[in-house]
Motif scaffolding. Structure first.
Motif, short mmCIF file in Angstrom:
data_model
loop_
_atom_site.label_atom_id
_atom_site.label_comp_id
_atom_site.label_asym_id
_atom_site.label_seq_id
_atom_site.Cartn_x
_atom_site.Cartn_y
_atom_site.Cartn_z
N ARG A 302 0.83 -1.20 0.00
CA ARG A 302 0.00 0.00 0.00
C ARG A 302 0.87 1.27 0.00
O ARG A 302 0.56 2.25 -0.67
CB ARG A 302 -0.92 -0.02 1.23
N ALA A 303 1.99 1.19 0.71
CA ALA A 303 2.88 2.36 0.80
C ALA A 303 3.47 2.72 -0.57
O ALA A 303 3.85 3.87 -0.79
CB ALA A 303 4.00 2.07 1.79
N ASP A 304 3.55 1.74 -1.49
CA ASP A 304 4.12 2.00 -2.82
C ASP A 304 3.04 2.26 -3.87
O ASP A 304 3.36 2.50 -5.05
CB ASP A 304 4.94 0.78 -3.29
N ALA A 305 1.76 2.17 -3.48
CA ALA A 305 0.67 2.15 -4.48
C ALA A 305 0.63 3.41 -5.35
O ALA A 305 0.45 3.32 -6.57
CB ALA A 305 -0.67 1.93 -3.80
N ASP A 306 0.84 4.59 -4.75
CA ASP A 306 0.77 5.82 -5.55
C ASP A 306 1.88 5.84 -6.61
O ASP A 306 1.66 6.21 -7.75
CB ASP A 306 0.90 7.06 -4.65
#
Ligand code: DP6
Length: 337
Positions: A302-306
């Protein structure tokens, strides 16, 4: 037993799931018994909301999909399913079904999974069937195999079941899978929002019947599932991604070897796959999976999703990108008049 709902009906909501270990092939088409067990993540986007009311007067069922009367195969599948629910409930009343999908229907984002999970729950409540989650997942399976998994939230395994007939029916259900700390996201590259060229149902049948690679994939998928469960429970994100990607590519290889070949992957799909490889080379754990269509779902933290979404968007010349997290299972919204 719950009281049957005669006014107001029952409304259920369910969301799609994306398989990390794929379901591809049935050994019993009538009962929707799969050749292999599969494992998925339920999404927190693209809700399907379905209301089922019992029409005491009508002598036919009526089915509306996104505000329009359903027709053709989509309508037929719902009517067959309603007959099954009536048979289980021992009732005869016809139903009025109203379904709204937030996802583009038939675009490979598995609207049949959320659709039949929501319909199974709404129809069983409306007809007074008191099903536990396992029985509900077995019922949803009869509408669309992957729908058995959308009954639950988070990570879910659908067991292939054992034996034949009633034994297979009873033993082929979905259930939640315990996971360690992986905080996953799926970045969905909708490279093509149009309807698919060949339905997944027809494609999986022809793959099982004609692809010389099918059995090899089915056998290796059993091992993938065992390894995937271990990777999930120890929270090993990289292993989860690697196993998911190889399982999906293997499934598409079986289709490419079918006679005639079934090819869902388009040039835009391959461009996104290349971008995912590049992300990994740059040190971002991102892994691709594809279903019966050209869209690519990229599993990442999730932390890398953007960052992943931005990279995928840049690689695309058309279409759109949406980011999903892990979502809940099917639930009832209202019941009774
Ligand atoms: C590629 O569940 O849509 O998405 O059981 O015939 O309705 P039927 O097929 P369906 O197939 C889904 C196939 C898949 C892989 C998966 O979701 O596991």
């Amino acid at each position: 037993m719950q009281e049957p709902v005669t006014e107001g009906g029952a409304t259920a909501v369910a969301q799609p799931n994306i398989a990390l270990i794929k379901y591809w092939g049935k050994r019993d088409e009538q009962l929707f018994i799969p050749m292999t067990s599969s494992l998925s993540m339920t999404l927190d986007i693209f809700r399907t909301t379905t209301t089922v009311r019992l029409g005491t007067e009508a002598d036919v069922d009526s089915v509306a999909l996104n505000g329009k009367a359903a027709s053709g195969e989509a309508e037929r599948r719902v009517l067959v399913f309603l007959d099954l629910v009536r048979e289980l409930a021992g009732r005869k009343e016809r139903a009025v079904v109203d379904t709204h999908n937030e996802a583009p229907t038939g675009a490979g984002v598995a609207s049949s999974a959320s659709g039949f999970a929501a319909l199974a729950l709404a129809a069983s409540a409306a007809y007074g069937l008191d099903l536990d989650a396992r029985a509900l997942s077995r019922l949803a399976r009869r509408g669309s195999g992957s729908a058995s998994r959308s009954v639950y939230g988070g990570f879910v395994q659908w067991h292939k079941g054992q034996g034949e007939g009633a034994d297979a029916d009873l033993s082929s259900y979905a259930e939640p899978v315990p996971v360690g700390d992986i905080d996953p996201a799926l970045v969905i590259a909708l490279v093509d929002g149009g309807p698919k060229s060949v339905s997944s149902r027809a494609a999986m049948r022809s793959t099982v019947d004609t692809s010389p690679l099918y059995q090899g994939w089915a056998d290796s998928s059993e091992g993938d599932l065992t390894e995937m469960r271990r990777a999930l429970s120890r929270g090993d994100f990289e292993a989860v991604g690697e196993i998911a990607e190889r399982n999906a590519l293997g499934m598409h290889a079986t289709m490419l070897a079918a006679r005639p070949a079934v090819r869902y992957l388009s040039p835009a799909t391959v461009t996104v796959l290349d971008r995912v490889l590049q992300l990994r080379a740059d040190g971002i754990p991102a892994y691709a999976t594809m279903d019966a269509g050209p869209n690519v779902k990229v599993l990442c933290r999730r932390a890398d999703a953007d960052r992943v979404a931005e990279a995928v968007r840049e690689a695309m010349t058309a279409g759109s990108v949406v980011v999903a997290g892990s979502g809940p299972g099917a639930r009832l919204l209202t019941e009774g008049g």
